[in-house]
Design a protein around this motif. Structure first.
Motif, PDB file in Angstrom:
ATOM      1  N   ASN A  50      11.054  31.242 -33.765  1.00  0.00           N
ATOM      2  CA  ASN A  50       9.630  30.866 -33.745  1.00  0.00           C
ATOM      3  C   ASN A  50       9.338  29.666 -32.857  1.00  0.00           C
ATOM      4  N   ASP A  51      10.290  28.736 -32.741  1.00  0.00           N
ATOM      5  CA  ASP A  51      10.028  27.526 -31.961  1.00  0.00           C
ATOM      6  C   ASP A  51      10.560  27.615 -30.525  1.00  0.00           C
ATOM      7  N   ASP A  52      10.908  28.804 -30.054  1.00  0.00           N
ATOM      8  CA  ASP A  52      11.447  28.967 -28.706  1.00  0.00           C
ATOM      9  C   ASP A  52      10.362  28.976 -27.649  1.00  0.00           C
ATOM     10  N   ARG A  53      10.735  28.461 -26.497  1.00  0.00           N
ATOM     11  CA  ARG A  53       9.920  28.630 -25.293  1.00  0.00           C
ATOM     12  C   ARG A  53      10.651  29.674 -24.468  1.00  0.00           C
ATOM     13  N   ILE A  54       9.916  30.594 -23.903  1.00  0.00           N
ATOM     14  CA  ILE A  54      10.523  31.702 -23.167  1.00  0.00           C
ATOM     15  C   ILE A  54      10.060  31.649 -21.718  1.00  0.00           C
ATOM     16  N   PHE A  55      11.028  31.692 -20.809  1.00  0.00           N
ATOM     17  CA  PHE A  55      10.747  31.711 -19.380  1.00  0.00           C
ATOM     18  C   PHE A  55      11.363  32.991 -18.822  1.00  0.00           C
ATOM     19  N   GLU A  56      10.606  33.697 -18.008  1.00  0.00           N
ATOM     20  CA  GLU A  56      11.096  34.962 -17.482  1.00  0.00           C
ATOM     21  C   GLU A  56      10.918  35.005 -15.972  1.00  0.00           C
ATOM     22  N   GLN A  57      11.966  35.480 -15.310  1.00  0.00           N
ATOM     23  CA  GLN A  57      11.910  35.686 -13.866  1.00  0.00           C
ATOM     24  C   GLN A  57      12.809  36.869 -13.533  1.00  0.00           C
ATOM     25  N   ASP A  58      12.315  37.763 -12.729  1.00  0.00           N
ATOM     26  CA  ASP A  58      13.072  38.949 -12.313  1.00  0.00           C
ATOM     27  C   ASP A  58      13.597  39.753 -13.495  1.00  0.00           C
ATOM     28  N   GLY A  59      12.848  39.771 -14.601  1.00  0.00           N
ATOM     29  CA  GLY A  59      13.245  40.546 -15.766  1.00  0.00           C
ATOM     30  C   GLY A  59      14.288  39.892 -16.651  1.00  0.00           C
ATOM     31  N   VAL A  60      14.674  38.656 -16.329  1.00  0.00           N
ATOM     32  CA  VAL A  60      15.667  37.926 -17.113  1.00  0.00           C
ATOM     33  C   VAL A  60      14.961  36.809 -17.866  1.00  0.00           C
ATOM     34  N   LYS A  61      15.284  36.676 -19.157  1.00  0.00           N
ATOM     35  CA  LYS A  61      14.639  35.660 -19.984  1.00  0.00           C
ATOM     36  C   LYS A  61      15.597  34.520 -20.303  1.00  0.00           C
ATOM     37  N   LEU A  62      15.083  33.299 -20.113  1.00  0.00           N
ATOM     38  CA  LEU A  62      15.764  32.078 -20.519  1.00  0.00           C
ATOM     39  C   LEU A  62      14.972  31.530 -21.693  1.00  0.00           C
ATOM     40  N   VAL A  63      15.646  31.251 -22.800  1.00  0.00           N
ATOM     41  CA  VAL A  63      14.960  30.737 -23.985  1.00  0.00           C
ATOM     42  C   VAL A  63      15.576  29.411 -24.402  1.00  0.00           C
ATOM     43  N   GLY A  64      14.752  28.586 -24.992  1.00  0.00           N
ATOM     44  CA  GLY A  64      15.210  27.309 -25.523  1.00  0.00           C
ATOM     45  C   GLY A  64      14.203  26.790 -26.525  1.00  0.00           C
ATOM     46  N   ASP A  65      14.677  26.020 -27.480  1.00  0.00           N
ATOM     47  CA  ASP A  65      13.766  25.476 -28.489  1.00  0.00           C
ATOM     48  C   ASP A  65      12.949  24.330 -27.896  1.00  0.00           C
ATOM     49  N   ASN A  66      11.887  23.964 -28.587  1.00  0.00           N
ATOM     50  CA  ASN A  66      10.975  22.920 -28.091  1.00  0.00           C
ATOM     51  C   ASN A  66      11.665  21.582 -27.875  1.00  0.00           C
TER      52      ASN A  66
END
Length: 88
Positions: A50-66
């Motif tokens: 729930n507290d993740d930030r999601i970044f996506e580029q070229d169909g790949v997701k990088l996630v990390g908490d706040n």
């Protein structure tokens, strides 16, 4: 040593995802390291929190908490291909 930006990260993640039954996310987390500073950890994950930030580029997701995000704002993720190791 070959160091590449997110294009190489994206390519490597797509290779890793092809080997898995489900699409994996690249998770970045920060841990306190005491006197030696922070430790930046990368792992493969198959879910977001729930507290993740999601970044996506070229169909790949990088996630990390706040909390981790506050320490890496503006940073670039690289994929390093060396003779002795491969690492994000």
């Amino acid at each position: 040593m070959k160091t590449c930006g997110f294009t190489a990260v994206s390519s490597r993640m797509k290779e890793l995802q092809a080997e898995e039954s489900s699409k994996k996310l690249l998770r970045l987390s920060i841990e306190a390291g005491g006197c030696s500073g922070f430790q930046y950890n990368f792992s493969l994950d198959d879910k977001t929190n729930n507290d993740d930030r999601i970044f996506e580029q070229d169909g790949v997701k990088l996630v990390g908490d706040n909390i981790s995000f506050d320490f890496v704002k503006g940073a670039t993720v690289y994929y390093v291909d060396e003779l002795i190791r491969f690492a994000f």
